[in-house]
Each structure stands twice: as C-alpha cells, then as structure tokens.
Design an enzyme around this catalytic site. Sequence first.
Site, PDB file in Angstrom:
ATOM      1  N   ARG A  97       0.050 -12.457 -22.421  1.00  0.00           N
ATOM      2  CA  ARG A  97       0.581 -11.189 -21.895  1.00  0.00           C
ATOM      3  C   ARG A  97       0.969 -11.267 -20.432  1.00  0.00           C
ATOM      4  O   ARG A  97       1.630 -10.367 -19.922  1.00  0.00           O
ATOM      5  CB  ARG A  97      -0.404 -10.034 -22.142  1.00  0.00           C
ATOM      6  CG  ARG A  97      -1.739 -10.208 -21.497  1.00  0.00           C
ATOM      7  CD  ARG A  97      -2.761  -9.192 -22.035  1.00  0.00           C
ATOM      8  NE  ARG A  97      -2.889  -8.007 -21.202  1.00  0.00           N
ATOM      9  CZ  ARG A  97      -3.888  -7.134 -21.311  1.00  0.00           C
ATOM     10  NH1 ARG A  97      -4.835  -7.316 -22.220  1.00  0.00           N
ATOM     11  NH2 ARG A  97      -3.954  -6.093 -20.532  1.00  0.00           N
ATOM     12  N   CYS A 126      -6.324   2.533 -27.236  1.00  0.00           N
ATOM     13  CA  CYS A 126      -6.392   2.677 -25.775  1.00  0.00           C
ATOM     14  C   CYS A 126      -5.483   1.676 -25.062  1.00  0.00           C
ATOM     15  O   CYS A 126      -5.518   1.560 -23.847  1.00  0.00           O
ATOM     16  CB  CYS A 126      -7.830   2.555 -25.273  1.00  0.00           C
ATOM     17  SG  CYS A 126      -8.550   0.942 -25.595  1.00  0.00           S
ATOM     18  N   ARG A 158     -12.238   1.152 -17.376  1.00  0.00           N
ATOM     19  CA  ARG A 158     -12.218  -0.315 -17.252  1.00  0.00           C
ATOM     20  C   ARG A 158     -13.197  -0.717 -16.142  1.00  0.00           C
ATOM     21  O   ARG A 158     -12.810  -0.825 -14.983  1.00  0.00           O
ATOM     22  CB  ARG A 158     -10.817  -0.801 -16.903  1.00  0.00           C
ATOM     23  CG  ARG A 158      -9.815  -0.679 -18.049  1.00  0.00           C
ATOM     24  CD  ARG A 158      -8.451  -1.212 -17.628  1.00  0.00           C
ATOM     25  NE  ARG A 158      -7.596  -1.569 -18.735  1.00  0.00           N
ATOM     26  CZ  ARG A 158      -6.567  -0.832 -19.170  1.00  0.00           C
ATOM     27  NH1 ARG A 158      -6.278   0.305 -18.598  1.00  0.00           N
ATOM     28  NH2 ARG A 158      -5.834  -1.254 -20.192  1.00  0.00           N
ATOM     29  N   ASN A 176      -2.932  -3.991 -26.259  1.00  0.00           N
ATOM     30  CA  ASN A 176      -2.378  -4.969 -25.313  1.00  0.00           C
ATOM     31  C   ASN A 176      -2.816  -6.374 -25.724  1.00  0.00           C
ATOM     32  O   ASN A 176      -2.017  -7.310 -25.767  1.00  0.00           O
ATOM     33  CB  ASN A 176      -2.862  -4.691 -23.886  1.00  0.00           C
ATOM     34  CG  ASN A 176      -2.563  -3.272 -23.448  1.00  0.00           C
ATOM     35  OD1 ASN A 176      -1.705  -2.638 -24.031  1.00  0.00           O
ATOM     36  ND2 ASN A 176      -3.274  -2.780 -22.455  1.00  0.00           N
ATOM     37  N   ASP A 177      -4.109  -6.488 -26.020  1.00  0.00           N
ATOM     38  CA  ASP A 177      -4.609  -7.798 -26.430  1.00  0.00           C
ATOM     39  C   ASP A 177      -4.338  -8.072 -27.904  1.00  0.00           C
ATOM     40  O   ASP A 177      -4.057  -9.203 -28.283  1.00  0.00           O
ATOM     41  CB  ASP A 177      -6.109  -7.898 -26.145  1.00  0.00           C
ATOM     42  CG  ASP A 177      -6.359  -8.270 -24.698  1.00  0.00           C
ATOM     43  OD1 ASP A 177      -5.675  -9.189 -24.207  1.00  0.00           O
ATOM     44  OD2 ASP A 177      -7.196  -7.635 -24.046  1.00  0.00           O
ATOM     45  N   HIS A 237       0.827  -1.208   0.000  1.00  0.00           N
ATOM     46  CA  HIS A 237       0.000   0.000   0.000  1.00  0.00           C
ATOM     47  C   HIS A 237       0.857   1.252   0.000  1.00  0.00           C
ATOM     48  O   HIS A 237       0.547   2.236  -0.668  1.00  0.00           O
ATOM     49  CB  HIS A 237      -0.909   0.014   1.236  1.00  0.00           C
ATOM     50  CG  HIS A 237      -1.971  -1.014   1.165  1.00  0.00           C
ATOM     51  ND1 HIS A 237      -2.693  -1.423   2.257  1.00  0.00           N
ATOM     52  CD2 HIS A 237      -2.444  -1.717   0.122  1.00  0.00           C
ATOM     53  CE1 HIS A 237      -3.554  -2.337   1.867  1.00  0.00           C
ATOM     54  NE2 HIS A 237      -3.422  -2.535   0.592  1.00  0.00           N
ATOM     55  N   ARG A 294     -16.209   0.922 -20.846  1.00  0.00           N
ATOM     56  CA  ARG A 294     -16.111  -0.420 -21.424  1.00  0.00           C
ATOM     57  C   ARG A 294     -16.914  -1.370 -20.559  1.00  0.00           C
ATOM     58  O   ARG A 294     -16.761  -1.371 -19.337  1.00  0.00           O
ATOM     59  CB  ARG A 294     -14.651  -0.867 -21.486  1.00  0.00           C
ATOM     60  CG  ARG A 294     -14.553  -2.275 -22.081  1.00  0.00           C
ATOM     61  CD  ARG A 294     -13.140  -2.691 -22.295  1.00  0.00           C
ATOM     62  NE  ARG A 294     -12.445  -2.922 -21.041  1.00  0.00           N
ATOM     63  CZ  ARG A 294     -11.170  -3.223 -20.964  1.00  0.00           C
ATOM     64  NH1 ARG A 294     -10.441  -3.305 -22.066  1.00  0.00           N
ATOM     65  NH2 ARG A 294     -10.590  -3.441 -19.805  1.00  0.00           N
ATOM     66  N   GLU A 328      -9.360  -5.879 -30.759  1.00  0.00           N
ATOM     67  CA  GLU A 328      -8.235  -6.487 -30.024  1.00  0.00           C
ATOM     68  C   GLU A 328      -8.025  -7.946 -30.379  1.00  0.00           C
ATOM     69  O   GLU A 328      -7.205  -8.635 -29.787  1.00  0.00           O
ATOM     70  CB  GLU A 328      -8.376  -6.268 -28.511  1.00  0.00           C
ATOM     71  CG  GLU A 328      -9.711  -6.565 -27.917  1.00  0.00           C
ATOM     72  CD  GLU A 328      -9.818  -6.136 -26.446  1.00  0.00           C
ATOM     73  OE1 GLU A 328      -8.813  -5.762 -25.834  1.00  0.00           O
ATOM     74  OE2 GLU A 328     -10.933  -6.232 -25.910  1.00  0.00           O
TER      75      GLU A 328
HETATM   76  C1  PEP Z   1      -6.034  -3.627 -24.462  1.00  0.00           C
HETATM   77  O1  PEP Z   1      -6.230  -4.832 -24.573  1.00  0.00           O
HETATM   78  O2  PEP Z   1      -5.181  -3.001 -25.104  1.00  0.00           O
HETATM   79  C2  PEP Z   1      -6.831  -2.835 -23.499  1.00  0.00           C
HETATM   80  C3  PEP Z   1      -6.779  -1.525 -23.495  1.00  0.00           C
HETATM   81  O3  PEP Z   1      -7.586  -3.488 -22.615  1.00  0.00           O
HETATM   82  P1  PEP Z   1      -7.017  -4.304 -21.342  1.00  0.00           P
HETATM   83  O4  PEP Z   1      -5.573  -3.964 -21.204  1.00  0.00           O
HETATM   84  O5  PEP Z   1      -7.860  -3.862 -20.210  1.00  0.00           O
HETATM   85  O6  PEP Z   1      -7.276  -5.714 -21.768  1.00  0.00           O
HETATM   86 MG    MG Z   2      -7.965  -5.778 -23.783  1.00  0.00          MG
END
Ligand code: PEP
Ligand code: MG
Length: 583
Positions: free
Chosen positions: A477, A514, A305, A466-467, A198, A345, A443
Amino acid sequence: MATFSLHGIPVSRGIAIGRAHLLKAAAREVKHYLVSEEKVEAEVRRLSEAIAAVHAELQAVRSDLPPDAPSELAAFIDVHALILSDPIIAEDPLRIIRSRHYNAEWALLTQIDELSAQFDEIEDAYLRERKNDIRQVGERVLKMLTGSASSLPTSSDPDDFAPQMIIVAHDISPADMLQFRDRSFVGFVTDLGGQNSHTAIVARSLDIPAAVGMGNASALIAEDDWVIIDGDAGIVIVDPAAVVLEQYREAQAKLMRERKKLGKLKKTPAITRDGTFIHLLANIELPEDCPGALELGAVGVGLFRSEFLFMGRTGQSARLPSEDEQFESYRKAVVAMKGRPVTIRTLDVGADKPLDKDEETALNPALGLRAIRYCLSDPPMFLTQLRAILRASAYGPIRLLIPMLAHAFEIDQTLALIEQAKQQLRDSKKKFDEQIEVGAMIEIPAAALTLPLFIKRLDFLSIGTNDLIQYTLAIDRVDHEVAHLYNPLHPAVLQLLSMTITAGARAGIPVAVCGEIAGDTKLTRLLLGMGLREFSMHPAQLLTVKQEVLNSDIATLEPAVRRILKAYEPSVIADGVERLKLL
Ligand code: PEP
Ligand code: MG
C-alpha cells in the site's frame, strides 16, 4: 494590472476570493554590518535577549491557545520552542558574533542559511520540510531584533479589515497562523511549504483554502490585489478577469450551499429511507480529535489508532509511553465522547508505521513483525497497553480491537494476555470494565476465510479494508508503482467483504468497516446493500456519507448488490455500482 496565475501544491480544499495582504519577511530587510570589538558583548546580549523574548512570546501563545484551536498547533509551537532552545539557534549565532564580529541579525541569518543548506541534502521529504521550522523560528527572532514583531494590521476590531483578506507570505509559522483565526482571513498563499508542512496541516484542520509551494508568489502579488485560491487545484489567480471572478464566485457559492446543507445534518440520525439506523463512527489518531468528531455527529469512535501515541517520540520522551501516560490519553478520549463507545485498537506498528525511524527495515515489512505479531513478541509492552486501556474503561464504554489477527492461537494468546492484565488490575485493586468487548480487525484474507474461528472467540469484527486489499491483491500500500492496482472493487475483495458482513450478521455480532472505503461515498450504497451497518471513517467524511445513507433504501439496494456480487467482469461490477446511485 494583467491577470496571471500561479501553480503550487494543493493542501487544503475549497475556494477563497479576496484581497491580498502581504506579510513581509524580516529576513529580507536585515541590515548587515560589523560591530567593533568593544561592542561585541553588547551585541551578543542583544541577540540572547531577543531569543529569550521570543521564547516568552511562544510560551504565552501556547498557554493562551483557544480551546477550539487545532490540536496540532500546540505541538507545532512546542517544536518551535525546542528549536529555539537548541544550541544551533541559542548558541552558535552568538559564537558567530564573537568570532566574525557580525551584527546579531547577520549572525543569525548566516547560521540559518547554513542549517538550510544542510537540510537540503536530506532525502526524506518530511524532514526536509522541517527546514522551514528553523527559518520560521529565525524570522521570529529577527522580527524581535528589528522591532517589527507584528506584520498584521494592529486593530483589534475585525470590522476594520477588508472583509475578505488573503494572506500572502513567504512562509507562515503556526504561531502566526493563530493570530489570523479571529480576523476576516479567508485563505493563504505561501512561497514555501509542501503537503507535510505545518502550515498545510493547520490549514486543513482550520478548513481554510490554501496553496503552498508557490515559488515567488509573495514577490509577484502586490498588496490589495484581487486573488482567487482554488484550493483543490493548488492554483492562485491574481487580478482575475470579471468573467473568471464570476465563475469562481458561482462555484464558491455552490460549495457553500452544499456545505451548509451538509452542516444541517450534524444532528440528524443516520437512518435509511426504509428506516434502518446506520452507525457512523469516527477514526481518530489522538484524543484531541474527539470533540471535532462529536461536533460532526459521530455516534462513537470506531477506530482509535493508538500507535500515534507511540510514534515520533524524541528526546526525553523517546521511550514508550508509560501505562499512566497511555491511560490518560485513553481516558481523555472516552470522557470526551460522553458515553459513546470508543474502540481502541491496540498498537499497530511495523511496515508503513515504524515505531523508530532508524529501525532496521525488515525484508518485507508488510509481511513482517507488525501489529499483533509485534505485541505478542513483547508481552510486557503489550500488557502495559492493555492495563492502560482497561483502566480507562472504568470511565466509559471502551471496546478493544486487535489488528492483523490471522491464527486461532494468536487470538487465544491475546485473550490470555487480556485476562492476565485484568488479573494484575484486580490484584492492585484498580477498577475496569470486566465485560469489556474484544474484537478483531479482519484485514488478512486468511481471517476473512476462517471467520468461525473469530466469531466463536470474539465479540465484534472490524474490516480493515486498507490492509485487506493490500494482502488480497498482493500490492504494497505504500509502493506508488503499484498504486494503480489498488482496487476495492476487485471481485476478490468484494467476496471477502460480503462473506465477513454476512457471517457476522448470521452470528449476531457487529461488523464494521474502518478502512478508507467506509468514507468513500461512491461505495456507501454497495456496503449498505451487502448488509453493513457500521461505518468508521475520518470525521471530515461523516456528513457526506450520512447524506448518502439518508437517500438510500436498503430493500432496493440488496437485490442489485447481490447481482454485483455474482459478477466477475470489472466493467459489469463498475456499471452495477454506478447504477446503485439511481436506486
Ligand atoms: C485498515 O487496514 O483498513 C485500517 C483501518 O488500519 P490501518 O489503515 O491503520 O492499517
Ligand atoms: Mg490495517
């Protein structure tokens, strides 16, 4: 005294230079003695009263939280209050006094040591960290018992303190941290703690350099020692030589200058040199993140999110959040953004974000029942969320964003459920925005390769890199063993990105990115040159990305990026991206 350095865990960036102020741990000064039979009940009462007093103290801190306190603090203080009311603290030590005739402090310490030993056995690093919460709560009670409640200098005049104080402690509780906010305290060093502690989280949100997990720093550093914290490296230098101190002062001044320069950009519109406005939006996890995002100049929320409202719920609130509870959070976010759009989302759980920690893990969770797949498998739950979001849309502009879509029928089912949720609200005469925009996260490569399906049905797209990278390159990931293969510059990823951005522009629908790359300044020019006009990122990255936007000229970037997109060789791509900096 000779210079020495200590190495710990870097948890909060920046450089701090100052004199050490040591916070003593009460646990180290506790007396151990046996109480006679007739004094046992009085001793039990002494401990119970101390626990009750600490409870009252925590409630007071909680209700007096300044409005700009980091949002995590309230939650952390609640956790401490919960621990304090748990029988492991509120009852077991009383039993130890009765059965072993230990004095109150000794009984409490015995119990805490026992609990700590049990926690050490836990494999999960996050849970193991929680041991420190129990210790911190115990410390508070001990201080109450021994009457040493505050180890801070007591003057209320900040000018009375050494101008640059660095707190050195065995551990610091979140509630204690609050006390330091208004003082001239520039950094802290603790023996305990890790990335997830924390104290580390609060340090990051207060933006204070810190180094934790330093072993026995609090025993080695003396009151008033000069201390340098290199927060980026997790290094603490004690009594530095003059030349080292000078180097760090220079580095610190440079950082400050950069920060100050960036700070001036908060209100500057993000317009490229050749006059194109770029939307820089914030990714948030809770509505409490909105004021910070606004302060840093976000023109809206590009990704809320929502799963964070659903995760980590324990005890009484273990069930899913109700429609009203969700509605309140979404409404809070949209009101806080003062007319700027908020992209919410819908629930993205599963894989790296399990709803329930004990849930049985699917064989291949990243490819399993996550995000929209999960929602479509539980329509009542999904409808509850949709109604909550729709209701909040009566209070300001909201966009609905659907994660992990790959199939046309998934889009159609989702749109049908949105219509059903709208009808339910019409039937119960609840207000919402009839024209609410609905968009898809791109994604999954299948989505990027079938964009006409999405463009025909939806109002906007947001690329979740990211995905998208995970699924394009087939690398989990969350698996460290393949982390080195995670490469946004892989030509396959660049193609999918460029295709999506171009298709959106041709169809006249907005496209955002994003994922993490939206906040990576090394890639800002590449994305601008591909045609991206909406970037959504962690608020902390907004200003550095804005600076990059202000220095960019899209007309010169475009042909250079076209050349990069024709290349396959990694070295050619890397060189090309590097050269964009010079344009
Ligand atoms: C992504 O997948 O790039 C994304 C923004 O969503 P998350 O990282 O929450 O899966
Ligand atoms: Mg994602």
